[in-house]
Design a protein around this motif. Structure first.
Motif: not given
Length: 252
Positions: A180-186, A149-152, A166-170, A172-175
């Motif tokens: 069903g992934s959990r993607l709380n990013l900081l 996730v960090w690399a993306l 950068a967070l929003a697009e990552a 979107r792609e991963l979800a």
């Protein structure tokens, strides 16, 4: 799956927020109040902080529970910073990456943490990962979902995206690739914070008159000014302002 926190404001000791509060990050490592998945965050921890005049943060990371590191309380007591990010880790799957798998991940001025997991890792995101160059894949910080996730995210930052994009697009792609992934990013660069609420709790405490903002998986105290971020939301924050933007679900 993990707890994390970022702070921007007047310089304070790391311990003021990470150790001293009743429900601090240290306590959240064994007794989180609002964690929806997992119960103990004992697979490592880390903190990254910025020193005045230096845009590149320092980091202290370990592969043990934060309560089991006798040196951390002293470090947290004496180190002062006006910008830092810290996390305690609950691993998605067992691995041997040690402290390399502990957030915050870092490159240049950026610090990053992922609270969550990629569903059906790693098969679900093989195609998404193919967007990275061979060099970027070889440079993965660890063999974990959070490192990918960090690399993306880092790939987008280096292409010129701002923190929030950068967070929003990552997400979107991963979800889309792994529903069903959990993607709380900081994410922070020492001047602003971006975060996503996607599958787990996220809160913020904004105090513009005092020039400070805190973004965290959960409140470290019972101050009534804490505000919960709705799920599927991008948060963008500076000490003066917090903006919330809904994130749209991507259909696979």
């Amino acid at each position: 799956m993990c707890r994390h926190i970022a702070y921007l404001g007047s310089p304070v000791s790391l311990g003021r927020l990470l150790v001293e509060p009743e429900h601090s990050l240290v306590r959240q490592s064994w007794a989180p109040r609002r964690q929806r998945y997992g119960t103990v965050n004992a697979d490592g921890f880390g903190v990254g902080w910025y020193a005045e005049g230096d845009p590149v943060p320092a980091r202290y990371r370990r592969d043990r529970p934060i309560w089991g590191d006798p040196g951390f309380p002293d470090l947290a007591r004496v180190v002062r910073s006006g910008a830092f990010l810290a996390a305690v880790r609950d691993a998605t799957v067992a691995g041997a990456d040690g402290e390399a798998a502990a957030a915050p991940f870092a490159s240049g001025p950026w610090l990053f943490s992922h609270n969550g997991s990629l569903r059906d890792w790693p098969d679900s995101v093989a195609e998404t990962a193919s967007a990275l160059s061979a060099r970027e894949l070889l440079d993965l910080a660890a063999r974990t979902d959070s490192a990918l996730v960090w690399a993306l995210v880092l790939h987008r930052l280096r292409q010129g995206d701002d923190l929030g994009t950068a967070l929003a697009e990552a997400v979107r792609e991963l979800a889309g690739a792994a529903p069903g992934s959990r993607l709380n990013l900081l994410l922070t660069d020492g001047a602003a914070i971006a975060a996503t609420a996607w599958g787990d709790s996220l809160w913020y405490l904004s105090d513009p008159p005092a020039g400070r903002v805190v973004v965290a998986s959960e409140p470290y105290d019972d101050d009534p000014r804490w505000y919960e971020v709705p799920d599927r939301t991008l948060l963008s924050a500076t000490p003066a302002r917090v903006t919330l933007t809904p994130l749209k679900e991507t259909t696979p």
